[in-house]
Design a protein around this motif. Sequence first.
Motif, PDB file in Angstrom:
ATOM      1  N   LYS A  68      88.616  48.141  15.972  1.00 47.74           N
ATOM      2  CA  LYS A  68      88.146  47.072  15.067  1.00 47.74           C
ATOM      3  C   LYS A  68      86.967  46.294  15.734  1.00 47.74           C
ATOM      4  O   LYS A  68      85.908  45.911  15.165  1.00 47.74           O
ATOM      5  N   GLU A  69      87.239  46.352  17.219  1.00 50.99           N
ATOM      6  CA  GLU A  69      86.255  45.607  17.902  1.00 50.99           C
ATOM      7  C   GLU A  69      84.597  46.604  17.826  1.00 50.99           C
ATOM      8  O   GLU A  69      83.568  46.064  17.636  1.00 50.99           O
ATOM      9  N   ILE A  72      82.888  45.814  14.442  1.00 54.11           N
ATOM     10  CA  ILE A  72      82.230  44.523  14.454  1.00 54.11           C
ATOM     11  C   ILE A  72      80.941  44.594  15.385  1.00 54.11           C
ATOM     12  O   ILE A  72      79.987  44.103  14.712  1.00 54.11           O
ATOM     13  N   LYS A  75      78.259  46.489  13.393  1.00 55.16           N
ATOM     14  CA  LYS A  75      77.804  45.487  12.307  1.00 55.16           C
ATOM     15  C   LYS A  75      76.653  44.666  12.874  1.00 55.16           C
ATOM     16  O   LYS A  75      76.118  43.977  12.362  1.00 55.16           O
ATOM     17  N   GLU A  83      78.616  35.474  11.990  1.00 54.50           N
ATOM     18  CA  GLU A  83      79.276  35.974  11.231  1.00 54.50           C
ATOM     19  C   GLU A  83      79.990  37.070  12.431  1.00 54.50           C
ATOM     20  O   GLU A  83      81.418  37.283  12.200  1.00 54.50           O
ATOM     21  N   LYS A  86      82.326  34.885  14.518  1.00 51.89           N
ATOM     22  CA  LYS A  86      83.557  34.578  13.798  1.00 51.89           C
ATOM     23  C   LYS A  86      84.391  35.829  13.507  1.00 51.89           C
ATOM     24  O   LYS A  86      85.528  35.581  13.954  1.00 51.89           O
ATOM     25  N   GLU A  87      83.954  36.829  13.296  1.00 52.54           N
ATOM     26  CA  GLU A  87      84.840  37.990  13.408  1.00 52.54           C
ATOM     27  C   GLU A  87      85.551  38.407  14.636  1.00 52.54           C
ATOM     28  O   GLU A  87      86.679  38.708  14.704  1.00 52.54           O
ATOM     29  N   SER A  90      88.331  35.760  15.500  1.00 57.37           N
ATOM     30  CA  SER A  90      89.371  36.169  14.451  1.00 57.37           C
ATOM     31  C   SER A  90      90.161  37.310  15.284  1.00 57.37           C
ATOM     32  O   SER A  90      91.292  37.374  15.382  1.00 57.37           O
ATOM     33  N   LEU A  91      89.396  38.165  15.656  1.00 59.25           N
ATOM     34  CA  LEU A  91      89.800  39.408  16.523  1.00 59.25           C
ATOM     35  C   LEU A  91      90.718  39.105  17.688  1.00 59.25           C
ATOM     36  O   LEU A  91      91.851  39.595  18.107  1.00 59.25           O
TER      37      LEU A  91
END
Length: 173
Positions: A68-69, A72, A75, A83, A86-87, A90-91
């Motif tokens: 997941k990291e 992110i 991206k 963003e 923020k992601e 959240s992670l």
Amino acid sequence: MFKKFFFILILSLLSFNALKADVKTSYVDIDYILSNSIAGKSLLEKLKKEEKLKIDKFKISDENFRDKEKKIIAKKNLITNEEINKELKSLQIEFQSYKKNKIQEIKEFKDKRNRNVLNFIKMINPIIENYMTENSISILLDKKNIFIASKDYDITKNLITLIDKKIENIDIK
């Protein structure tokens, strides 16, 4: 005077040896019993399987968080820094919650292992006490607390034989 002293000394030595002869001492290796008796092996094997399942589950979750990291971060050029932050935040919150749960599960498993080993010891205690009574053993010591002793006083293998006859399987609680 010398004869009286000598006579009293011999009498006291003889009485001390007579008292000493009444106390029979042996020792036992509880860890060896746990890892070599049928019930102990069964218990340890079940606990090891459960531990392996938990470890595998944690490894998968750890890899998922890394993936997941990486996604992110990949991206980074496509979305704004806000963003991304923020992601990531959240992670990070999700990871902290996971980490807390992981620590709790590890603690619960250790408690479960200790509880089951204690239960095993409680189950073998009557067998050991009966063996002590039948063999007139007054004192039984744990091997790890003995500096040096003759192997003749070690009753571990005798106890394993008795335990294997009486307890073949033990359930995890």
